[in-house]
Design a protein around this motif. Sequence first.
Motif, PDB file in Angstrom:
ATOM      1  N   GLU A   1      14.022   0.410   5.424  1.00 17.00           N
ATOM      2  CA  GLU A   1      12.475   1.002   4.891  1.00 17.00           C
ATOM      3  C   GLU A   1      12.372  -0.739   4.441  1.00 17.00           C
ATOM      4  O   GLU A   1      10.943  -0.795   4.623  1.00 17.00           O
ATOM      5  CB  GLU A   1      12.849   1.405   3.211  1.00 17.00           C
ATOM      6  N   ALA A   2      12.516  -1.721   4.177  1.00 13.87           N
ATOM      7  CA  ALA A   2      11.787  -2.597   3.215  1.00 13.87           C
ATOM      8  C   ALA A   2      11.510  -3.795   4.675  1.00 13.87           C
ATOM      9  O   ALA A   2      10.368  -4.146   4.815  1.00 13.87           O
ATOM     10  CB  ALA A   2      13.231  -3.624   2.926  1.00 13.87           C
ATOM     11  N   LEU A   3      12.178  -3.528   6.300  1.00 10.89           N
ATOM     12  CA  LEU A   3      12.203  -4.197   6.949  1.00 10.89           C
ATOM     13  C   LEU A   3      10.540  -3.385   7.655  1.00 10.89           C
ATOM     14  O   LEU A   3       9.952  -4.152   7.698  1.00 10.89           O
ATOM     15  CB  LEU A   3      13.066  -3.763   8.037  1.00 10.89           C
ATOM     16  N   ALA A   4      10.744  -1.893   7.503  1.00  6.57           N
ATOM     17  CA  ALA A   4       8.998  -1.054   8.101  1.00  6.57           C
ATOM     18  C   ALA A   4       8.133  -1.737   7.130  1.00  6.57           C
ATOM     19  O   ALA A   4       7.070  -1.635   7.322  1.00  6.57           O
ATOM     20  CB  ALA A   4      10.047   0.018   8.569  1.00  6.57           C
ATOM     21  N   THR A   5       8.209  -1.544   5.730  1.00  2.40           N
ATOM     22  CA  THR A   5       7.060  -2.078   5.006  1.00  2.40           C
ATOM     23  C   THR A   5       6.617  -3.581   5.430  1.00  2.40           C
ATOM     24  O   THR A   5       5.900  -3.822   5.529  1.00  2.40           O
ATOM     25  CB  THR A   5       7.932  -2.151   3.263  1.00  2.40           C
ATOM     26  N   ASN A   6       7.553  -4.702   5.706  1.00  2.00           N
ATOM     27  CA  ASN A   6       7.171  -5.543   5.732  1.00  2.00           C
ATOM     28  C   ASN A   6       6.028  -6.373   7.452  1.00  2.00           C
ATOM     29  O   ASN A   6       5.419  -6.430   7.601  1.00  2.00           O
ATOM     30  CB  ASN A   6       8.297  -6.082   6.486  1.00  2.00           C
TER      31      ASN A   6
ATOM     32  N   ASP B   1       1.041  -1.464  -0.055  1.00  2.00           N
ATOM     33  CA  ASP B   1       0.080  -0.422   0.102  1.00  2.00           C
ATOM     34  C   ASP B   1       0.485   1.040   0.099  1.00  2.00           C
ATOM     35  O   ASP B   1       2.098   1.366   0.706  1.00  2.00           O
ATOM     36  CB  ASP B   1      -1.450  -0.373   1.080  1.00  2.00           C
ATOM     37  N   PRO B   2       0.889   1.837  -0.851  1.00  4.71           N
ATOM     38  CA  PRO B   2       1.537   3.454  -0.795  1.00  4.71           C
ATOM     39  C   PRO B   2       1.340   3.999   0.582  1.00  4.71           C
ATOM     40  O   PRO B   2       2.456   4.569   0.278  1.00  4.71           O
ATOM     41  CB  PRO B   2       0.805   4.684  -1.598  1.00  4.71           C
ATOM     42  N   ALA B   3       0.159   3.608   1.256  1.00  7.06           N
ATOM     43  CA  ALA B   3       0.593   4.634   2.623  1.00  7.06           C
ATOM     44  C   ALA B   3       1.694   3.684   3.620  1.00  7.06           C
ATOM     45  O   ALA B   3       1.928   4.443   4.229  1.00  7.06           O
ATOM     46  CB  ALA B   3      -0.742   4.802   2.655  1.00  7.06           C
ATOM     47  N   VAL B   4       1.569   2.535   3.741  1.00  9.82           N
ATOM     48  CA  VAL B   4       2.555   1.884   4.467  1.00  9.82           C
ATOM     49  C   VAL B   4       3.671   2.541   3.629  1.00  9.82           C
ATOM     50  O   VAL B   4       4.947   2.659   5.029  1.00  9.82           O
ATOM     51  CB  VAL B   4       2.162   0.650   4.011  1.00  9.82           C
ATOM     52  N   GLN B   5       4.084   2.251   2.136  1.00 18.14           N
ATOM     53  CA  GLN B   5       4.987   2.681   1.838  1.00 18.14           C
ATOM     54  C   GLN B   5       6.344   3.868   2.238  1.00 18.14           C
ATOM     55  O   GLN B   5       7.199   4.626   2.824  1.00 18.14           O
ATOM     56  CB  GLN B   5       5.712   2.713   0.764  1.00 18.14           C
ATOM     57  N   ASN B   6       4.663   5.251   2.411  1.00 14.41           N
ATOM     58  CA  ASN B   6       5.505   5.888   2.598  1.00 14.41           C
ATOM     59  C   ASN B   6       5.599   6.771   4.414  1.00 14.41           C
ATOM     60  O   ASN B   6       6.413   6.941   4.885  1.00 14.41           O
ATOM     61  CB  ASN B   6       3.993   7.190   2.617  1.00 14.41           C
ATOM     62  N   ARG B   7       5.282   5.565   4.741  1.00 14.70           N
ATOM     63  CA  ARG B   7       5.496   5.676   6.683  1.00 14.70           C
ATOM     64  C   ARG B   7       6.512   4.525   6.987  1.00 14.70           C
ATOM     65  O   ARG B   7       7.439   5.342   8.107  1.00 14.70           O
ATOM     66  CB  ARG B   7       4.407   4.876   7.379  1.00 14.70           C
ATOM     67  N   ALA B   8       6.693   3.727   6.054  1.00 12.37           N
ATOM     68  CA  ALA B   8       8.141   3.296   6.128  1.00 12.37           C
ATOM     69  C   ALA B   8       9.161   4.703   5.170  1.00 12.37           C
ATOM     70  O   ALA B   8      10.639   4.783   6.576  1.00 12.37           O
ATOM     71  CB  ALA B   8       8.600   1.746   5.242  1.00 12.37           C
ATOM     72  N   ARG B   9       8.926   4.946   4.760  1.00 14.46           N
ATOM     73  CA  ARG B   9      10.159   6.450   4.085  1.00 14.46           C
ATOM     74  C   ARG B   9      10.228   6.794   5.683  1.00 14.46           C
ATOM     75  O   ARG B   9      11.249   7.315   5.439  1.00 14.46           O
ATOM     76  CB  ARG B   9       9.858   6.880   3.277  1.00 14.46           C
TER      77      ARG B   9
END
Length: 171
Positions: free
Chosen positions: A157-162, A133-141
């Motif tokens: 970022e990859a860990l936070a996205t997962n 989800d783009p919102a999840v990617q933004n939070r991970a960034r």
Amino acid sequence: MKQPYRTSSTHGFSRAVTLMQSRIRAGSEGRGFAETRLLTHWAEFVGEQVASVATPVSVSYGRGALGATLTVLTTGANAPMLEMQKVQILETVNACYGYRAIARVRITQTAPTGFAEGRVAFAPAPKAPAAPDPAVQNRARAVANGVTNDDLRTALEALATNVLSKPKNRT
């Protein structure tokens, strides 16, 4: 004086291959396979694409004929594709034997021993991973924003996205 109990160098354990070798050989020889590697390593010899749609069924030796016939089981939709690859299958199978043991490849759509035996096992195509989800990617960034090392920031970022896209278990 009593001798102490001695164990072998494997401490009483046997390798699984030595336990199953005689059973595999008996089963494969019953279908005409002199080389069990052809059955156990089928995908390595013919490739993953062919192995996913076809399986070796038997090797038969005709009277007075030079070479044997390898019978390969597949479904109706895949038979034309395998028909075009007969020469490659023949070459790789003979490479397994080390000489021209197989002269012909026969493609069948039904098992010669009956319907209960010898079915082609189909593995489903691997599922493509869903885009996060783009919102999840933004939070991970945002989580990895302050990191100056590019490799570390990408990994975070990859860990936070997962972690953020993992479904929550509500119990």
